[in-house]
Scaffold this motif. Structure first.
Motif, short mmCIF file in Angstrom:
data_model
loop_
_atom_site.label_atom_id
_atom_site.label_comp_id
_atom_site.label_asym_id
_atom_site.label_seq_id
_atom_site.Cartn_x
_atom_site.Cartn_y
_atom_site.Cartn_z
N PRO A 2 85.27 -13.05 41.45
CA PRO A 2 85.19 -14.45 41.85
C PRO A 2 83.78 -15.01 41.98
O PRO A 2 83.61 -16.21 42.16
N ILE A 3 82.74 -14.19 41.91
CA ILE A 3 81.37 -14.70 41.95
C ILE A 3 80.87 -14.86 40.52
O ILE A 3 80.85 -13.91 39.75
N LEU A 32 67.15 -8.14 34.75
CA LEU A 32 67.51 -9.56 34.72
C LEU A 32 68.70 -9.80 33.81
O LEU A 32 69.55 -10.64 34.10
N SER A 33 68.77 -9.07 32.72
CA SER A 33 69.88 -9.21 31.79
C SER A 33 71.21 -8.83 32.45
O SER A 33 72.23 -9.49 32.24
N VAL A 34 71.20 -7.77 33.25
CA VAL A 34 72.40 -7.36 33.97
C VAL A 34 72.85 -8.47 34.91
O VAL A 34 74.04 -8.78 35.00
N GLY A 38 76.25 -11.30 34.50
CA GLY A 38 77.27 -11.21 35.55
C GLY A 38 77.76 -9.80 35.80
O GLY A 38 78.78 -9.60 36.45
N LYS A 39 77.05 -8.80 35.28
CA LYS A 39 77.47 -7.41 35.45
C LYS A 39 76.87 -6.75 36.70
O LYS A 39 77.24 -5.63 37.03
#
Length: 75
Positions: A2-3, A32-34, A38-39
């Motif tokens: 949900p975030i 930053l890519s992670v 959204g991972k």
């Protein structure tokens, strides 16, 4: 989950690349890519503060809560 992470949207609005943001907040491009995809499972407040400062935005511009929609069960 949900975030929702809207980092890519804010970066596009500010015309800032991942490389440039990485230099400004002193984080690896990989980390930053992670976050951007959204991972990430967590983010430090100090990291969020640095990103907000670099992008001139508020935490709520980057993070968004959306309630999960569940499929109703059919009989």
């Amino acid at each position: 989950m949900p975030i929702i992470v809207n980092l890519d949207v804010i970066m596009a609005k500010r015309k800032m690349s991942l490389n440039e943001l990485s230099e400004k907040v002193d984080l690896t491009i990989s980390n930053l890519s992670v976050l951007k995809t959204g991972k990430a499972k967590a983010v430090r407040f100090s990291t969020l503060e640095a990103i907000c400062k670099a992008l001139d935005c508020q935490p709520g511009d980057i993070l968004e809560y959306k309630e999960e929609v569940t499929n109703p069960q059919r009989d």
